[in-house]
Design a protein around this motif. Structure first.
Motif, PDB file in Angstrom:
ATOM      1  N   GLY A  17      55.504 -71.406 -78.258  1.00 32.93           N
ATOM      2  CA  GLY A  17      56.902 -71.378 -78.680  1.00 32.93           C
ATOM      3  C   GLY A  17      57.658 -72.615 -78.233  1.00 32.93           C
ATOM      4  O   GLY A  17      58.520 -73.120 -78.952  1.00 32.93           O
ATOM      5  N   GLY A  20      56.788 -75.251 -80.696  1.00 30.20           N
ATOM      6  CA  GLY A  20      57.533 -75.022 -81.930  1.00 30.20           C
ATOM      7  C   GLY A  20      58.992 -75.425 -81.789  1.00 30.20           C
ATOM      8  O   GLY A  20      59.592 -75.992 -82.715  1.00 30.20           O
ATOM      9  N   ALA A  21      59.580 -75.141 -80.633  1.00 34.80           N
ATOM     10  CA  ALA A  21      60.970 -75.512 -80.395  1.00 34.80           C
ATOM     11  C   ALA A  21      61.129 -77.027 -80.338  1.00 34.80           C
ATOM     12  O   ALA A  21      62.103 -77.582 -80.865  1.00 34.80           O
ATOM     13  CB  ALA A  21      61.463 -74.881 -79.096  1.00 34.80           C
ATOM     14  N   ALA A  49      65.371 -71.354 -79.593  1.00 35.22           N
ATOM     15  CA  ALA A  49      63.931 -71.096 -79.501  1.00 35.22           C
ATOM     16  C   ALA A  49      63.417 -71.402 -78.094  1.00 35.22           C
ATOM     17  O   ALA A  49      62.537 -70.709 -77.591  1.00 35.22           O
ATOM     18  CB  ALA A  49      63.184 -71.920 -80.538  1.00 35.22           C
ATOM     19  N   SER A  53      61.548 -68.706 -75.793  1.00 34.51           N
ATOM     20  CA  SER A  53      60.240 -69.011 -75.208  1.00 34.51           C
ATOM     21  C   SER A  53      60.260 -68.806 -73.693  1.00 34.51           C
ATOM     22  O   SER A  53      59.299 -68.299 -73.118  1.00 34.51           O
ATOM     23  CB  SER A  53      59.836 -70.447 -75.537  1.00 34.51           C
ATOM     24  OG  SER A  53      59.652 -70.595 -76.907  1.00 34.51           O
ATOM     25  N   GLY A  81      62.976 -65.491 -81.526  1.00 39.53           N
ATOM     26  CA  GLY A  81      62.382 -66.783 -81.871  1.00 39.53           C
ATOM     27  C   GLY A  81      62.042 -66.877 -83.341  1.00 39.53           C
ATOM     28  O   GLY A  81      62.219 -67.926 -83.964  1.00 39.53           O
ATOM     29  N   TYR A  89      57.859 -70.828 -85.310  1.00 33.05           N
ATOM     30  CA  TYR A  89      57.627 -69.863 -84.229  1.00 33.05           C
ATOM     31  C   TYR A  89      56.685 -68.748 -84.651  1.00 33.05           C
ATOM     32  O   TYR A  89      56.509 -67.771 -83.937  1.00 33.05           O
ATOM     33  CB  TYR A  89      58.984 -69.267 -83.818  1.00 33.05           C
ATOM     34  CG  TYR A  89      59.088 -68.793 -82.390  1.00 33.05           C
ATOM     35  CD1 TYR A  89      59.356 -69.687 -81.371  1.00 33.05           C
ATOM     36  CD2 TYR A  89      58.948 -67.458 -82.058  1.00 33.05           C
ATOM     37  CE1 TYR A  89      59.483 -69.262 -80.069  1.00 33.05           C
ATOM     38  CE2 TYR A  89      59.070 -67.023 -80.768  1.00 33.05           C
ATOM     39  CZ  TYR A  89      59.332 -67.932 -79.772  1.00 33.05           C
ATOM     40  OH  TYR A  89      59.452 -67.508 -78.478  1.00 33.05           O
ATOM     41  N   SER A  92      53.520 -68.017 -82.396  1.00 33.13           N
ATOM     42  CA  SER A  92      54.033 -67.549 -81.103  1.00 33.13           C
ATOM     43  C   SER A  92      54.574 -66.142 -81.209  1.00 33.13           C
ATOM     44  O   SER A  92      54.327 -65.300 -80.332  1.00 33.13           O
ATOM     45  CB  SER A  92      55.154 -68.473 -80.621  1.00 33.13           C
ATOM     46  OG  SER A  92      54.687 -69.772 -80.496  1.00 33.13           O
ATOM     47  N   ALA A  93      55.316 -65.867 -82.268  1.00 38.03           N
ATOM     48  CA  ALA A  93      55.913 -64.542 -82.428  1.00 38.03           C
ATOM     49  C   ALA A  93      54.839 -63.467 -82.570  1.00 38.03           C
ATOM     50  O   ALA A  93      54.993 -62.365 -82.028  1.00 38.03           O
ATOM     51  CB  ALA A  93      56.838 -64.526 -83.640  1.00 38.03           C
TER      52      ALA A  93
END
Length: 115
Positions: A17, A20-21, A49, A53, A81, A89, A92-93
Motif C-alpha cells: 500500500g 501504491g501511495a 492512502a 497503509s 485505501g 491499492y 494491497s486491499a
C-alpha cells in the motif's frame, strides 16, 4: 493463539500500500504540473492512502494480541485505501481484507489440558 498469517498478510499489504501511495503521489504531481490550477486531487488521495497503509501495519501488529480489534482496523484500512486510490491499492486491499476477515472470524483454539 498464533496469528502469524494475519500478521504477515497485513504487513505485506501495508507495505504494498505504501508503494501504491507513492505511485499515486507521483501521478498526482505529474497531473499538477500539467494542470492549469497547479494542484491535483490525486495527491491528497495519495496521502490518505499513506494513512490507511499505516493503519494496516498497526492493525497487523494489534491482531496478534487483540484479534477482533486488529481485524477491524485491517478491514477499515482495506476499504479506505481502495476508496482513496482504487486501482493503485487493489492488491494491497485484497491482502489486507483477507487478513482482516481472518482476524475477525477465525476462532481461537482452546487447548485441553490433560488431567
Amino acid at each position: 493463539m498464533n496469528r502469524n498469517t494475519e500478521f504477515v498478510l497485513g504487513l505485506i499489504g501495508g507495505i504494498l500500500g505504501f508503494f501504491g501511495a507513492i505511485f499515486a503521489l507521483f501521478m498526482g504531481s505529474i497531473d499538477a504540473a500539467f494542470n492549469d490550477t497547479g494542484s491535483s486531487s490525486l495527491t491528497g488521495l495519495g496521502w490518505f492512502a499513506f494513512l490507511f497503509s499505516t493503519l494496516a501495519i498497526i492493525g497487523s501488529i494489534v491482531v496478534k494480541s487483540k484479534a477482533k480489534l486488529g481485524g477491524v482496523l485491517l478491514l477499515i484500512s482495506a476499504v479506505g485505501g481502495l476508496i482513496s486510490i482504487s486501482f493503485f491499492y487493489l492488491i494491497s486491499a485484497v491482502l489486507i481484507a483477507i487478513a482482516g476477515f481472518m482476524g475477525v472470524f477465525k476462532k481461537n483454539k482452546t487447548v485441553k489440558k490433560a488431567a
